[in-house]
Design an enzyme around this catalytic site. Sequence first.
Site, short mmCIF file in Angstrom:
data_model
loop_
_atom_site.label_atom_id
_atom_site.label_comp_id
_atom_site.label_asym_id
_atom_site.label_seq_id
_atom_site.Cartn_x
_atom_site.Cartn_y
_atom_site.Cartn_z
N HIS A 287 8.00 49.04 44.13
CA HIS A 287 7.41 50.58 43.84
C HIS A 287 7.12 51.39 45.02
O HIS A 287 7.08 50.93 46.24
CB HIS A 287 6.08 50.78 42.62
CG HIS A 287 6.37 52.04 42.18
ND1 HIS A 287 6.68 53.35 42.13
CD2 HIS A 287 4.52 52.46 41.71
CE1 HIS A 287 6.19 54.07 41.89
NE2 HIS A 287 4.63 53.85 41.31
N HIS A 328 16.91 53.93 42.94
CA HIS A 328 16.44 53.99 42.28
C HIS A 328 16.48 54.73 40.68
O HIS A 328 17.74 54.42 40.64
CB HIS A 328 15.63 55.85 42.95
CG HIS A 328 15.00 55.98 42.85
ND1 HIS A 328 14.70 56.32 41.62
CD2 HIS A 328 13.28 56.22 43.56
CE1 HIS A 328 13.09 57.47 41.64
NE2 HIS A 328 12.65 56.71 42.66
N ASP A 384 11.65 55.61 50.36
CA ASP A 384 10.75 54.40 51.42
C ASP A 384 11.68 53.58 52.49
O ASP A 384 11.38 53.22 53.04
CB ASP A 384 10.77 53.46 49.96
CG ASP A 384 8.91 53.54 49.81
OD1 ASP A 384 8.18 54.36 49.65
OD2 ASP A 384 9.78 53.34 48.00
N1 ACO Z 1 19.65 45.63 47.17
C1 ACO Z 1 20.04 45.49 46.43
N2 ACO Z 1 20.61 45.26 44.52
C2 ACO Z 1 19.97 46.46 44.60
C3 ACO Z 1 19.51 47.19 44.93
C4 ACO Z 1 19.11 46.71 45.81
N3 ACO Z 1 17.28 48.07 46.55
N4 ACO Z 1 19.29 47.92 43.26
C5 ACO Z 1 19.54 47.23 42.51
N5 ACO Z 1 20.54 46.64 42.95
C6 ACO Z 1 21.56 46.48 42.12
C7 ACO Z 1 20.88 45.31 40.74
O1 ACO Z 1 21.31 44.23 41.38
C8 ACO Z 1 21.65 45.40 39.88
O2 ACO Z 1 22.96 44.65 40.10
P1 ACO Z 1 23.76 43.99 38.51
O3 ACO Z 1 24.50 45.61 38.27
O4 ACO Z 1 25.42 43.63 39.40
O5 ACO Z 1 22.70 43.45 37.94
C9 ACO Z 1 21.68 46.98 39.54
O6 ACO Z 1 21.45 47.31 42.21
C10 ACO Z 1 21.16 47.60 39.67
O7 ACO Z 1 19.00 47.50 39.38
P2 ACO Z 1 18.25 47.77 38.49
O8 ACO Z 1 17.44 46.40 39.03
O9 ACO Z 1 18.77 47.38 37.65
O10 ACO Z 1 18.34 48.61 38.61
P3 ACO Z 1 16.65 49.83 38.68
O11 ACO Z 1 16.97 50.78 37.81
O12 ACO Z 1 16.61 48.44 37.18
O13 ACO Z 1 15.32 49.75 40.35
C11 ACO Z 1 14.77 49.98 41.66
C12 ACO Z 1 14.98 50.46 40.51
C13 ACO Z 1 13.81 48.65 41.13
C14 ACO Z 1 14.21 50.41 42.66
C15 ACO Z 1 15.54 48.78 42.77
O14 ACO Z 1 17.09 49.75 42.98
C16 ACO Z 1 15.14 48.08 43.99
O15 ACO Z 1 14.45 46.91 43.65
N6 ACO Z 1 14.80 49.07 44.85
C17 ACO Z 1 14.50 47.93 46.19
C18 ACO Z 1 12.80 48.20 45.82
C19 ACO Z 1 12.59 49.64 46.87
O16 ACO Z 1 13.03 50.67 47.30
N7 ACO Z 1 12.07 50.27 46.20
C20 ACO Z 1 11.18 52.41 46.06
C21 ACO Z 1 12.15 52.29 45.08
S1 ACO Z 1 11.51 53.93 45.01
C22 ACO Z 1 9.78 54.52 44.14
O17 ACO Z 1 9.45 53.67 44.21
C23 ACO Z 1 9.12 55.23 45.20
#
Ligand code: ACO
Length: 450
Positions: A287, A328, A384
């Site tokens: 987050h 996201h 971010d």
């Molecule tokens: N890098 C690589 N792969 C990713 C990323 C990433 N940053 N984010 C998601 N994926 C992939 C997952 O591995 C998954 O792949 P799969 O379908 O093969 O299993 C798919 O994309 C979907 O990902 P989920 O984790 O199901 O997506 P969710 O909506 O639950 O998560 C989140 C969203 C937590 C923001 C995620 O994208 C993440 O971890 N990003 C990196 C951390 C980040 O930048 N967070 C800030 C968010 S903005 C904020 O809170 C202000």
Amino acid sequence: MTTKTDGLPAATISRPEAGVSKDSLTITDNRTGKTYQVPIQDGTIKAMDLRQIKVAADDFGMMTYDPGFMNTASCKSRITFIDGDKGILNYRGYPIEELAEHSTYLETAYLLLNGELPTKTQYEAWVDKVTTHTFVHENVKDLMAGFRYDAHPMGMLASTVAALSTFYPDSKKVRDATERSRHVYRLIAKIPTLAAFAYRHSMGLPYIYPDNELSYPGNFVQMMFKTSELKYKVSPVLEKALDVLFILHADHEQNCSTSGMRGIGSSEADPYVAAAGAIGALYGPLHGGANEAVLRMLQEIGSKDKVPAFVKDVKESGGDVRLMGFGHRVYKNYDPRAKIIKKMADQVFEVTGRNSLLDIALELERIALSDEYFVKRKLYPNVDFYSGLIYQAMKFPTEMFCVLFAIPRMSGWLSQWQEMIEDKDQKIARPRQIYLGSGRRDYVPLHRRG
Ligand code: ACO
């Protein structure tokens, strides 16, 4: 007609029978053959309407299973609108781009809290109120002194915000609107002071008291960085940039920390302890901790030529290594906030000098946006991805990045908290579970266990 959506079981579509409301859902329980009509309102059905679906009279009834609230609306809100597919973010109907260009953070906070932009008189009174409540009780300094020299500022912020609850016991009267509003402006006024004190503590520097002649971001910067000068001069470009960053971070509807604020507040806990809980949720690297994680990731990559190898690692890790600052839950398009920040970075770098990590970030974005792995999963830069580069150029240490997110998000948390308190539909947050554990067992004394 039978349709199949990716990953979902086949659904049967047919025309509603005569006499059945179009604004309803017809559900047939194939276990019993019974059919139910469930009303649809605002594109949703009430989860409680499913409870009538039972296999026997003593059956608990049907529930939905939704870890992470992927498809569950927990409230009706009039504060923030997001269209994740189109990359739209509006506060109270006003596009974020217009607010970033024309508004100030304090005006935006007023808008979030009150639903309307203030008149000139209302604005001046609001700014005056926040500005004259920036000081904290001297005991807060003693409390801060108890932290270790290397305590993370987010831990210090969460603790001191919670501690304010003990200074303002009247904040328990959450049903009293006048009382509530006092704690709203206190929290918005005092969070920069607590944040700056946390930083000064970690540096072993004396605390700098608020300067009420400065703007909200200007005062925060002087409390962070003032040394022996009589009057700290804040660069107008950096002051404006920080104000815009505060606007962009002010609210984002029902995210993890806001849901935390609403969830804790739903027990009628006071806003200080509820906000402390929200700060805890924000601290996580998935987050608000992501901007800090982005910087560490860019530093680890080290140079532009190592970007392809890093992207390969991400793709081959099966989700273990993530490209921080990408992806996201809601945006499946470029995060509109990231667009504004990326543009603003150039203005900031003109004053501070270019951040050398920018080239690595730009290369990461270029490769990721054309790589099938990221394109297929609709992973775009989020808020971010670039904010950390600006904070670093402004000389904020990495540990303070998440704190810089918490300061403006306070106005969003409080707006959502107020809305929750006033919403007659709301109840104490208490999700259900599917129990998969053992059935009843008899206790075995320790000496008889093998
Ligand atoms: N890098 C690589 N792969 C990713 C990323 C990433 N940053 N984010 C998601 N994926 C992939 C997952 O591995 C998954 O792949 P799969 O379908 O093969 O299993 C798919 O994309 C979907 O990902 P989920 O984790 O199901 O997506 P969710 O909506 O639950 O998560 C989140 C969203 C937590 C923001 C995620 O994208 C993440 O971890 N990003 C990196 C951390 C980040 O930048 N967070 C800030 C968010 S903005 C904020 O809170 C202000």
